[in-house]
Design a protein around this motif. Structure first.
Motif, mmCIF file in Angstrom:
data_model
loop_
_atom_site.group_PDB
_atom_site.id
_atom_site.type_symbol
_atom_site.label_atom_id
_atom_site.label_comp_id
_atom_site.label_asym_id
_atom_site.label_seq_id
_atom_site.Cartn_x
_atom_site.Cartn_y
_atom_site.Cartn_z
ATOM 1 N N ILE A 1 0.830 -1.195 0.000
ATOM 2 C CA ILE A 1 0.000 0.000 0.000
ATOM 3 C C ILE A 1 0.868 1.250 0.000
ATOM 4 O O ILE A 1 0.519 2.276 -0.560
ATOM 5 C CB ILE A 1 -0.913 0.009 1.241
ATOM 6 C CG1 ILE A 1 -2.028 -1.015 1.048
ATOM 7 C CG2 ILE A 1 -1.494 1.379 1.490
ATOM 8 C CD1 ILE A 1 -2.775 -1.333 2.303
ATOM 9 N N LEU A 2 2.024 1.123 0.641
ATOM 10 C CA LEU A 2 2.959 2.236 0.759
ATOM 11 C C LEU A 2 3.353 2.784 -0.611
ATOM 12 O O LEU A 2 3.626 3.971 -0.771
ATOM 13 C CB LEU A 2 4.208 1.741 1.491
ATOM 14 C CG LEU A 2 4.906 2.696 2.435
ATOM 15 C CD1 LEU A 2 3.910 3.429 3.292
ATOM 16 C CD2 LEU A 2 5.893 1.941 3.276
ATOM 17 N N GLU A 3 3.373 1.891 -1.584
ATOM 18 C CA GLU A 3 3.791 2.310 -2.927
ATOM 19 C C GLU A 3 2.771 3.242 -3.569
ATOM 20 O O GLU A 3 3.041 3.856 -4.594
ATOM 21 C CB GLU A 3 3.998 1.087 -3.816
ATOM 22 C CG GLU A 3 4.983 0.092 -3.229
ATOM 23 C CD GLU A 3 5.937 -0.447 -4.267
ATOM 24 O OE1 GLU A 3 5.475 -0.755 -5.362
ATOM 25 O OE2 GLU A 3 7.139 -0.517 -3.977
ATOM 26 N N GLU A 4 1.620 3.337 -2.973
ATOM 27 C CA GLU A 4 0.610 4.269 -3.463
ATOM 28 C C GLU A 4 0.811 5.656 -2.870
ATOM 29 O O GLU A 4 0.125 6.602 -3.259
ATOM 30 C CB GLU A 4 -0.797 3.765 -3.103
ATOM 31 C CG GLU A 4 -1.171 2.439 -3.727
ATOM 32 C CD GLU A 4 -1.335 2.556 -5.233
ATOM 33 O OE1 GLU A 4 -1.900 3.564 -5.673
ATOM 34 O OE2 GLU A 4 -0.881 1.639 -5.951
ATOM 35 N N ARG A 5 1.711 5.759 -1.914
ATOM 36 C CA ARG A 5 1.939 7.044 -1.259
ATOM 37 C C ARG A 5 3.015 7.838 -1.994
ATOM 38 O O ARG A 5 4.102 7.336 -2.254
ATOM 39 C CB ARG A 5 2.331 6.860 0.198
ATOM 40 C CG ARG A 5 1.252 6.257 1.081
ATOM 41 C CD ARG A 5 0.264 7.305 1.636
ATOM 42 N NE ARG A 5 -0.525 7.948 0.601
ATOM 43 C CZ ARG A 5 -1.595 7.402 -0.012
ATOM 44 N NH1 ARG A 5 -1.984 6.194 0.308
ATOM 45 N NH2 ARG A 5 -2.257 8.066 -0.931
ATOM 46 N N LEU A 6 2.681 9.071 -2.272
ATOM 47 C CA LEU A 6 3.561 9.920 -3.053
ATOM 48 C C LEU A 6 4.883 10.179 -2.339
ATOM 49 O O LEU A 6 5.953 10.162 -2.954
ATOM 50 C CB LEU A 6 2.838 11.243 -3.333
ATOM 51 C CG LEU A 6 3.063 11.870 -4.677
ATOM 52 C CD1 LEU A 6 2.968 10.862 -5.797
ATOM 53 C CD2 LEU A 6 2.068 12.997 -4.882
ATOM 54 N N GLY A 7 4.819 10.433 -1.037
ATOM 55 C CA GLY A 7 6.029 10.727 -0.284
ATOM 56 C C GLY A 7 7.017 9.573 -0.327
ATOM 57 O O GLY A 7 8.219 9.777 -0.522
ATOM 58 N N TYR A 8 6.496 8.368 -0.153
ATOM 59 C CA TYR A 8 7.347 7.170 -0.205
ATOM 60 C C TYR A 8 7.993 7.026 -1.577
ATOM 61 O O TYR A 8 9.207 6.832 -1.694
ATOM 62 C CB TYR A 8 6.497 5.934 0.115
ATOM 63 C CG TYR A 8 7.244 4.620 0.083
ATOM 64 C CD1 TYR A 8 7.970 4.183 1.181
ATOM 65 C CD2 TYR A 8 7.199 3.801 -1.041
ATOM 66 C CE1 TYR A 8 8.644 2.968 1.164
ATOM 67 C CE2 TYR A 8 7.869 2.581 -1.066
ATOM 68 C CZ TYR A 8 8.594 2.176 0.037
ATOM 69 O OH TYR A 8 9.260 0.971 0.008
ATOM 70 N N ALA A 9 7.189 7.148 -2.620
ATOM 71 C CA ALA A 9 7.695 6.995 -3.984
ATOM 72 C C ALA A 9 8.727 8.082 -4.314
ATOM 73 O O ALA A 9 9.761 7.803 -4.934
ATOM 74 C CB ALA A 9 6.550 7.035 -4.983
ATOM 75 N N LEU A 10 8.451 9.304 -3.887
ATOM 76 C CA LEU A 10 9.384 10.399 -4.143
ATOM 77 C C LEU A 10 10.707 10.161 -3.435
ATOM 78 O O LEU A 10 11.778 10.367 -3.998
ATOM 79 C CB LEU A 10 8.783 11.729 -3.675
ATOM 80 C CG LEU A 10 7.722 12.356 -4.579
ATOM 81 C CD1 LEU A 10 7.011 13.484 -3.868
ATOM 82 C CD2 LEU A 10 8.370 12.872 -5.864
ATOM 83 N N ARG A 11 10.625 9.709 -2.205
ATOM 84 C CA ARG A 11 11.844 9.482 -1.437
ATOM 85 C C ARG A 11 12.678 8.369 -2.051
ATOM 86 O O ARG A 11 13.892 8.503 -2.214
ATOM 87 C CB ARG A 11 11.496 9.145 0.011
ATOM 88 C CG ARG A 11 12.723 8.837 0.848
ATOM 89 C CD ARG A 11 12.412 8.684 2.324
ATOM 90 N NE ARG A 11 13.579 8.204 3.035
ATOM 91 C CZ ARG A 11 13.927 6.927 3.118
ATOM 92 N NH1 ARG A 11 13.181 6.025 2.531
ATOM 93 N NH2 ARG A 11 15.003 6.560 3.771
ATOM 94 N N ARG A 12 12.018 7.269 -2.420
ATOM 95 C CA ARG A 12 12.752 6.157 -3.022
ATOM 96 C C ARG A 12 13.402 6.572 -4.342
ATOM 97 O O ARG A 12 14.546 6.250 -4.616
ATOM 98 C CB ARG A 12 11.818 4.966 -3.237
ATOM 99 C CG ARG A 12 11.290 4.329 -1.956
ATOM 100 C CD ARG A 12 12.404 3.736 -1.115
ATOM 101 N NE ARG A 12 13.104 2.671 -1.782
ATOM 102 C CZ ARG A 12 12.970 1.372 -1.507
ATOM 103 N NH1 ARG A 12 12.150 1.005 -0.539
ATOM 104 N NH2 ARG A 12 13.646 0.464 -2.159
#
Lengths: 167, 167
Positions: free
Chosen positions: B27-38
């Motif tokens: 589900i985390l992969e749907e979060r923009l902050g997580y994706a941006l950070r990675r």
DNA sequence: TATTGTTATACTCTATAACTATA
DNA sequence: TATAGTTATAGAGTATAACAATA
């Protein structure tokens, strides 16, 4: 420091002539790192606001979501998924545990490792936080349409995990 | 998956039963902050490698490019464009000056402020660095086509500066 | 010998308040 | 009084090495 003045001493150049206003149309905007950082700053700012009431940091939120999805996850696995080092996970889990949101349970199979589980309080909180973060993402990117937002997410995924399906 | 089911104390649940492997479909992969950070972690890692030889940090690179594009830019303006605080700019410019890449020139108009200029060495270096960083972006995103890369850049721009034209 | 988690440490990045010198 | 730059400081975030317990 004396400037290297091969021809035109830089000190004599433009002093009055330069307009130093707000900067745009910059070459920098073509750089991915710059654009990613600026976008992340904005998205994180909104996220911080949304989480302020619950005093939750980005890494704490991510950890809670992962533990919810994978109850009993080990700290090593957590470190890998969060792309942080094991020592940070220790602190992270300590904090969650001291706040009564998660617990370590020693594994019977491999007594070196722990399984991390959410408490009832943790489970309740993560539901709230997920809704808040979803709303936060929307307001941070309100210039984008739903389709564009999904496009952005898909592109970012393909940057950090090249072989991931386009989905 | 025997997740805590309303009654069972979490400590007693699953111990042996949990598979804790590599985590995906999160589900985390749907979060923009997580994706941006990675994505940023990856892009910055490539950038660091590309700049290692020249011992240049991301903020230093950005500053050099801005100064090149806007000779005589003030530190306040630099802070605004880099989205960092004035105290950091002081350090940044100190470093560039001590390495002979840039110079402060006191403004005649307003003797409180400085104009920052590249030295010859700075001008030469920034040309090299821009080429290196462009190549670094390409290798960091080699899973993307040229069109996708430009799409990503455009979407990111619209996130951090909502009223910017789509270009 | 290798691995999980831990401690200690240090270095970077970031944010804030308070100071100076000019305006 | 307001602003540009500066200093000092502290807190996050991050990375590394070294250690204990277990495999």
């Amino acid at each position: 420091m004396p400037v290297s003045d091969k021809k035109t001493p830089i000190h004599q150049v433009m002093q009055e002539e330069v307009e130093t206003g707000p900067v745009d149309g910059l070459i920098l905007e073509e750089r991915l790192g710059y654009a990613l950082r600026r976008a992340q700053l904005k998205v994180f700012k909104h996220f911080d606001e949304a989480m302020r009431e619950h005093d939750i940091r980005p890494a704490q939120f991510s950890a809670l979501v992962i533990i919810e999805g994978y109850p009993g996850v080990t700290q090593a696995s957590l470190a890998q998924t969060l792309a942080i080092d094991p020592p940070r996970v220790v602190n992270l889990v300590n904090t969650l545990e001291s706040r009564g949101l998660a617990v370590r349970v020693r594994s019977k199979r491999d007594r070196r490792s722990y399984g991390i589980f959410l408490t009832r309080a943790g489970e309740a909180l993560v539901v709230t936080l997920k809704a808040l973060s979803e709303q936060s993402d929307l307001t941070a990117t309100q210039g984008l349409s739903d389709i564009e937002r999904r496009q952005l997410l898909a592109l970012l995924r393909r940057v950090y995990s090249p072989q991931a399906p386009e989905k």
